[in-house]
Enzyme design. Structure first.
Site, mmCIF file in Angstrom:
data_model
loop_
_atom_site.group_PDB
_atom_site.id
_atom_site.type_symbol
_atom_site.label_atom_id
_atom_site.label_comp_id
_atom_site.label_asym_id
_atom_site.label_seq_id
_atom_site.Cartn_x
_atom_site.Cartn_y
_atom_site.Cartn_z
ATOM 1 N N ASP A 155 10.821 2.492 6.662
ATOM 2 C CA ASP A 155 10.853 0.598 6.331
ATOM 3 C C ASP A 155 12.069 0.568 7.722
ATOM 4 O O ASP A 155 13.216 0.424 7.344
ATOM 5 C CB ASP A 155 10.382 0.303 5.632
ATOM 6 C CG ASP A 155 9.602 -0.900 5.090
ATOM 7 O OD1 ASP A 155 8.647 -0.765 5.162
ATOM 8 O OD2 ASP A 155 10.273 -1.974 5.738
ATOM 9 N N HIS A 204 -13.222 1.818 9.772
ATOM 10 C CA HIS A 204 -12.802 0.209 9.116
ATOM 11 C C HIS A 204 -12.840 -0.103 7.271
ATOM 12 O O HIS A 204 -13.305 -0.834 6.899
ATOM 13 C CB HIS A 204 -12.478 -0.865 9.747
ATOM 14 C CG HIS A 204 -11.482 -1.437 9.754
ATOM 15 N ND1 HIS A 204 -11.070 -1.944 10.615
ATOM 16 C CD2 HIS A 204 -10.392 -1.792 8.839
ATOM 17 C CE1 HIS A 204 -9.851 -3.218 10.192
ATOM 18 N NE2 HIS A 204 -9.993 -2.613 9.081
ATOM 19 N N ILE A 205 -12.842 1.397 6.440
ATOM 20 C CA ILE A 205 -13.591 0.975 5.103
ATOM 21 C C ILE A 205 -12.293 1.050 3.861
ATOM 22 O O ILE A 205 -12.792 1.029 3.094
ATOM 23 C CB ILE A 205 -14.378 2.122 4.809
ATOM 24 C CG1 ILE A 205 -14.450 3.535 4.630
ATOM 25 C CG2 ILE A 205 -16.035 1.551 5.754
ATOM 26 C CD1 ILE A 205 -15.002 4.706 4.537
ATOM 27 N N GLY A 206 -10.990 1.255 3.984
ATOM 28 C CA GLY A 206 -10.190 1.421 3.580
ATOM 29 C C GLY A 206 -10.060 0.259 2.879
ATOM 30 O O GLY A 206 -10.055 1.161 1.402
ATOM 31 N N GLY A 207 -10.219 -0.541 2.741
ATOM 32 C CA GLY A 207 -10.255 -1.429 1.919
ATOM 33 C C GLY A 207 -11.653 -2.226 1.030
ATOM 34 O O GLY A 207 -11.946 -3.079 0.664
ATOM 35 N N GLU A 260 -13.080 -1.692 18.747
ATOM 36 C CA GLU A 260 -13.292 -0.889 17.510
ATOM 37 C C GLU A 260 -14.518 -1.851 17.744
ATOM 38 O O GLU A 260 -15.284 -3.197 18.450
ATOM 39 C CB GLU A 260 -13.256 -2.016 15.864
ATOM 40 C CG GLU A 260 -11.980 -0.835 15.322
ATOM 41 C CD GLU A 260 -11.484 -1.066 14.703
ATOM 42 O OE1 GLU A 260 -12.273 -1.921 13.296
ATOM 43 O OE2 GLU A 260 -10.386 -0.994 13.093
ATOM 44 N N ASP A 288 -9.400 5.289 9.672
ATOM 45 C CA ASP A 288 -10.008 4.317 9.758
ATOM 46 C C ASP A 288 -9.511 3.025 10.926
ATOM 47 O O ASP A 288 -10.384 2.042 10.279
ATOM 48 C CB ASP A 288 -9.385 3.977 8.708
ATOM 49 C CG ASP A 288 -10.112 2.939 7.784
ATOM 50 O OD1 ASP A 288 -11.889 3.140 8.071
ATOM 51 O OD2 ASP A 288 -10.199 1.749 7.408
ATOM 52 N N ILE A 333 0.292 -1.383 0.125
ATOM 53 C CA ILE A 333 0.080 -0.388 0.061
ATOM 54 C C ILE A 333 0.823 1.500 -0.142
ATOM 55 O O ILE A 333 0.586 2.024 -1.067
ATOM 56 C CB ILE A 333 -1.022 0.624 1.155
ATOM 57 C CG1 ILE A 333 -1.999 -1.445 1.280
ATOM 58 C CG2 ILE A 333 -2.128 1.705 1.888
ATOM 59 C CD1 ILE A 333 -2.581 -1.285 2.573
ATOM 60 N N ALA A 346 -3.944 4.171 8.100
ATOM 61 C CA ALA A 346 -4.794 2.980 7.988
ATOM 62 C C ALA A 346 -4.238 1.458 7.637
ATOM 63 O O ALA A 346 -4.364 0.485 7.391
ATOM 64 C CB ALA A 346 -5.234 3.101 6.419
#
Length: 399
Positions: free
Chosen positions: A172, A283-286, A260, A255, A153, A229
């Site tokens: 990273d 939690h709608i990223g995907g 939750e 997100d 991502i 996210a």
């Protein structure tokens, strides 16, 4: 009971894959089930499909002897005790790539909205105020985007942001080849100090728990935007609340959250609710039609390949063996304790029952080994009982 059980309204593309493969005994549930009901729903199931709200712990997995594989129709697998599943010979599959674009697009959209102060302006118009001030509103072009976690991502977000004219830096824990003109930051602190927008794309777990805490927020460029996210445990919510109220953080979008809601009607419990420069999404990223269709197909195909041929390529907790055409009359899938002489014991037992090995592939991981054996000859119930009773066997199936 159903051979396949799917929870949480998994996209119909998954059922299409199963039925095309001749697997039609499927039970579906539109949501996660309470813990008191889930065992009855799973009793006798061989393949199980879940999303993020259904939790399969060690105790539940241990009470499902028929279970052969789990498919997480999402990126994460934290909702499954993957180690317990492995020790019982149950591979767990997920979809690490199918919703990459959807998440990247949402993050970029939120960055633009927060840079332009759209959430605040929108709220004021709804309240009857016509505030056209440009104070505190900025273009994305020329701003520095700091990406924490340069995986699937993060790297795709990198290319999208560059197309808007943003400067991209990333951090990273592993060395990653940059795409386009992105450049690695010297450290997380270096990234935070430089970035106008910081976006998080790291896995969950102890290594990343609260990596954005009060100290990290204090080191962030004043007025920067923070977007998460990835996983809810990555950000210290109380510290973020204080940083937003003080103006140290100019805006935020989340997100994912440490805890939750478990249903549509349960409200989110968070001190961030009500802050006008904070975007909170469930939690709608995907959660796009395209990504859910892709996820349904990808994970179902992995489950079918395992169920029909033993292929474990892409399993997150299991020795990976790629697909190979069957070379004999029958195929044995044998999971054993990873001890010296395991393969020899298996081969000797097959020889004792007059079975000729045509081809064999072995891979080990941690405490277990997994071998696919194609044989000529009749694999009777007596043979299967002997294989399953052997002290070194964890699990043995015939396909």
């Amino acid at each position: 009971m159903a051979q396949i059980v799917l929870f949480e309204n998994i996209h119909p593309s998954a059922r299409e894959v199963f039925t095309a493969a001749g697997l039609t005994d499927i039970a579906t549930y539109s949501s996660a089930l309470p813990s008191a009901e889930i065992f009855d729903a799973l009793r006798g199931a061989e393949l199980v499909g879940i999303r993020s709200r259904t939790h399969l712990d060690a105790d539940l997995i241990g009470r499902l002897p028929a279970l052969r594989a789990v498919g997480c129709f999402c990126i994460g697998t934290n909702q499954v005790d993957v180690n317990s599943a492995m020790l019982r010979g149950v591979p767990v599959f997920n979809a690490p790539f199918s919703n990459t674009r959807s998440v990247a697009e949402l993050v970029l959209a939120e960055a633009i909205l927060l840079l332009r102060r759209v959430p605040e302006k929108n709220n004021r118009v709804h309240l009857g105020h016509w505030d056209k001030s440009a104070a505190g509103a900025f273009e994305a072009r020329g701003k520095t985007l700091g990406i924490v976690g340069y995986g699937n991502i993060g790297s795709q977000l990198s290319t999208l942001a560059e197309s808007l004219g943003m400067r991209v830096i990333y951090h990273d824990v592993e060395a990653k080849l940059p795409l386009g003109n992105a450049r690695p930051a010297g450290s997380l602190q270096d990234l935070l100090a430089q970035s106008d927008v910081v976006t998080l794309h790291v896995p969950g777990g102890k290594a990343t728990e609260n990596i954005i805490n009060a100290q990290a927020l204090a080191a962030t460029k004043r007025g920067a935007i923070l977007i998460n996210a990835s996983r809810g445990t990555v950000v210290d919510i109380a510290a973020l609340h204080a940083a937003v109220q003080s103006g140290q953080i100019g805006g935020a979008a989340l997100d994912v959250f440490p805890t939750e809601p478990k249903s549509v009607d349960e409200p989110l419990d968070s001190p961030l609710r009500g802050l006008l420069n904070v975007i909170l999404t469930p939690h709608i990223g995907g959660s796009t039609q395209e990504s859910q269709e892709n996820i349904g197909r990808e994970v179902a195909e992995k489950l079918v390949r395992f169920f029909q041929s033993g292929t474990t390529k892409g399993a997150v907790n299991f020795p990976e063996l790629p697909y190979q055409d069957a070379g004999g009359n029958r195929r044995l899938l044998h999971v054993h304790r990873n001890l010296p002489g395991a393969l020899g014991s298996l081969d000797n037992l097959l020889a004792e029952h007059g079975l000729n090995i045509v081809s064999q592939r072995l891979q080990t991981q941690g405490e277990i080994g997994y071998v696919i054996t194609d044989v000529d000859g009749e694999v009777s119930d007596i043979v299967m009982a002997a294989l399953r009773a052997h002290p070194i066997t964890v699990r043995c199936d015939l396909v």
